[in-house]
Design an enzyme around this catalytic site. Sequence first.
Site, mmCIF file in Angstrom:
data_model
loop_
_atom_site.group_PDB
_atom_site.id
_atom_site.type_symbol
_atom_site.label_atom_id
_atom_site.label_comp_id
_atom_site.label_asym_id
_atom_site.label_seq_id
_atom_site.Cartn_x
_atom_site.Cartn_y
_atom_site.Cartn_z
ATOM 1 N N HIS A 194 -8.563 8.921 27.757
ATOM 2 C CA HIS A 194 -9.098 7.884 26.877
ATOM 3 C C HIS A 194 -7.924 7.374 26.035
ATOM 4 O O HIS A 194 -7.039 8.151 25.671
ATOM 5 C CB HIS A 194 -10.148 8.440 25.912
ATOM 6 C CG HIS A 194 -11.375 8.989 26.564
ATOM 7 N ND1 HIS A 194 -11.414 10.252 27.111
ATOM 8 C CD2 HIS A 194 -12.614 8.470 26.717
ATOM 9 C CE1 HIS A 194 -12.629 10.485 27.582
ATOM 10 N NE2 HIS A 194 -13.377 9.428 27.369
ATOM 11 N N GLU A 202 -20.107 5.497 34.583
ATOM 12 C CA GLU A 202 -20.485 6.910 34.561
ATOM 13 C C GLU A 202 -21.882 7.076 33.960
ATOM 14 O O GLU A 202 -22.066 6.921 32.752
ATOM 15 C CB GLU A 202 -19.466 7.701 33.741
ATOM 16 C CG GLU A 202 -19.742 9.192 33.687
ATOM 17 C CD GLU A 202 -18.638 9.954 32.972
ATOM 18 O OE1 GLU A 202 -18.959 10.969 32.332
ATOM 19 O OE2 GLU A 202 -17.475 9.522 33.048
ATOM 20 N N GLU A 236 -20.995 12.595 37.135
ATOM 21 C CA GLU A 236 -20.690 13.873 36.489
ATOM 22 C C GLU A 236 -21.837 14.829 36.722
ATOM 23 O O GLU A 236 -22.996 14.506 36.447
ATOM 24 C CB GLU A 236 -20.455 13.695 34.992
ATOM 25 C CG GLU A 236 -20.173 15.030 34.311
ATOM 26 C CD GLU A 236 -19.791 14.904 32.855
ATOM 27 O OE1 GLU A 236 -20.326 15.695 32.048
ATOM 28 O OE2 GLU A 236 -18.977 14.031 32.518
ATOM 29 N N HIS A 279 -24.104 15.650 33.743
ATOM 30 C CA HIS A 279 -24.972 14.518 33.407
ATOM 31 C C HIS A 279 -26.151 14.437 34.376
ATOM 32 O O HIS A 279 -27.255 14.051 33.987
ATOM 33 C CB HIS A 279 -24.179 13.211 33.460
ATOM 34 C CG HIS A 279 -23.144 13.096 32.403
ATOM 35 N ND1 HIS A 279 -22.313 12.005 32.300
ATOM 36 C CD2 HIS A 279 -22.789 13.918 31.391
ATOM 37 C CE1 HIS A 279 -21.488 12.157 31.271
ATOM 38 N NE2 HIS A 279 -21.763 13.328 30.712
ATOM 39 N N ASP A 329 -16.817 13.686 38.307
ATOM 40 C CA ASP A 329 -16.379 14.507 37.185
ATOM 41 C C ASP A 329 -16.894 15.913 37.447
ATOM 42 O O ASP A 329 -18.103 16.177 37.340
ATOM 43 C CB ASP A 329 -16.927 13.965 35.860
ATOM 44 C CG ASP A 329 -15.982 12.964 35.227
ATOM 45 O OD1 ASP A 329 -14.962 12.645 35.842
ATOM 46 O OD2 ASP A 329 -16.273 12.492 34.115
ATOM 47 N N ASP A 373 -24.826 18.927 26.953
ATOM 48 C CA ASP A 373 -23.719 18.713 27.866
ATOM 49 C C ASP A 373 -22.608 19.716 27.568
ATOM 50 O O ASP A 373 -21.752 19.486 26.719
ATOM 51 C CB ASP A 373 -23.217 17.277 27.666
ATOM 52 C CG ASP A 373 -22.321 16.796 28.781
ATOM 53 O OD1 ASP A 373 -22.084 17.567 29.717
ATOM 54 O OD2 ASP A 373 -21.866 15.645 28.713
ATOM 55 N N ASP A 376 -20.215 20.937 29.655
ATOM 56 C CA ASP A 376 -18.925 20.656 30.307
ATOM 57 C C ASP A 376 -18.201 21.930 30.733
ATOM 58 O O ASP A 376 -17.032 22.144 30.414
ATOM 59 C CB ASP A 376 -18.012 19.847 29.381
ATOM 60 C CG ASP A 376 -18.441 18.394 29.271
ATOM 61 O OD1 ASP A 376 -19.007 17.874 30.240
ATOM 62 O OD2 ASP A 376 -18.220 17.783 28.209
ATOM 63 N N ASP A 413 -13.582 17.149 34.144
ATOM 64 C CA ASP A 413 -14.146 16.823 32.832
ATOM 65 C C ASP A 413 -14.850 18.074 32.313
ATOM 66 O O ASP A 413 -16.064 18.117 32.152
ATOM 67 C CB ASP A 413 -15.112 15.650 32.952
ATOM 68 C CG ASP A 413 -15.518 15.097 31.593
ATOM 69 O OD1 ASP A 413 -15.026 15.604 30.574
ATOM 70 O OD2 ASP A 413 -16.336 14.170 31.551
#
Length: 475
Positions: A141, A271, A307, A310, A335, A346, A348, A378
Amino acid sequence: MKAVKFLLWVLCLHIVSLAVIDGSPETCPADISSGCGDDWEGEFFPGIPKIKYEGPSSKNPLVFKWYNAQEDILGKKMKDWMRFSVAFWHTFRGTGGDPFGAPTKMWPWEDGTNSVAMAKRRMRANFEFIDKLGVDFWCFHDRDIAPDGKTLEDSNANLDEVVALAKELQGRKIRPLWGTAQLFMHPRYMHGAATSSELGVYAYGAAQVKKAIEVTHYLGGENYVFWGGREGYQTLLNTDMERELNHMARFLEAAVAYKKKIGFNGTLLIEPKPQEPTKHQYDWDAATTANFLRKYGLAGEFKLNIECNHATLSGHSCHHELETARINGLLGNIDANTGDPQIGWDTDQFLTDIGEATMVMLSVVRNGGLAPGGFNFDAKLRRESTDVEDLFIAHISGMDTLARGLRNVAKLIEDGSLDELVLKRYQSFDSDLGALVEAGKADFELLEKKAMEWGEPKVPSAKQELAEMIFQSAL
């Protein structure tokens, strides 16, 4: 006094001569407490060598056991099936903080600031990590790699300075898998960016995306991602949803136009995520996003970045989302992460479930691969994992898991039993009438005639348990 100065001069000359004889420059440790300047030549990860493949029997946590980059599987090298990428924000900006606790991680090279100098130090750490891990891609990012300034011009200048270093460090081999703009953290984006109720915010978001696309293009990025973390609503009582969706479409249309204007040939990715931080996000899942793209005539301009965590938040499996994207011609990137079924947000986490990885790779193989996309990690270390070597262990584990999934898919294809079971289940549609149905040439009158002629149909078993048995036998 002159004698003392002379001895000091001789000592210094001796030290310099040793360095010259040795052939290596003097180095500084990466630890910020060393007092070395920005031009230091030390290692961020001393003692950790380049990660090699040693095979399944190895007990070394800092080697690959299943991922052998140059090995040919199903007609491609493993590295070409995978195209692994390091996520800058989790790997180098992750703090271990959560809604209930303060950060737990302070890497040795951090000085506690978000300065441009610190951003450059992180960038050097990033490329040493990538080199030692042996991957060719990274993701970022804009505001993760360079700090916000007081004005948009200042922010752009900060970004340019850090990106110039990134361009130098990545050389010709390494490049971004994708870049993106962070349009969700700053307070200005509390109502979203492309869907904000404030025109000034919409314009600021557009300017930020413009710059992020330029930077991604400059670095040789292969994709650009839109994640609408706050493109949604908390309640419909104060929301004109139709207007917001129209605004988001206009925003994406402008992005497509600018991409083409500057000659950026990378794929634009959306996404999907259902909620969090907003109650409802407009890119809820793969099917919702595909419908949005078709409605606004954007299906030919975008693909999806799926992802796995997600997917589960939207009530689907990762395999379901990948297949939905694939059959719609929209699977662009993955991801690679997972969630915890006992935790409702989430998380991750790095993907370590062999069964899930095998289903993920089934979709990838059916898709013919992901290029120009790939697998971006991710994923972040757990709050309690605080050693620098944990960064390597986590990525090695994730890479090995997906590599093992690919090997399992090769077994399933070679065996052929699962494919045969599926073909047999739908074999009635291989008849003349079935061909007419699938060609859209069987009307209701013809189907009624056949139903009366054949009588009550016999419905065979779906053989679900056998399918699961075949699948499990490959793991």
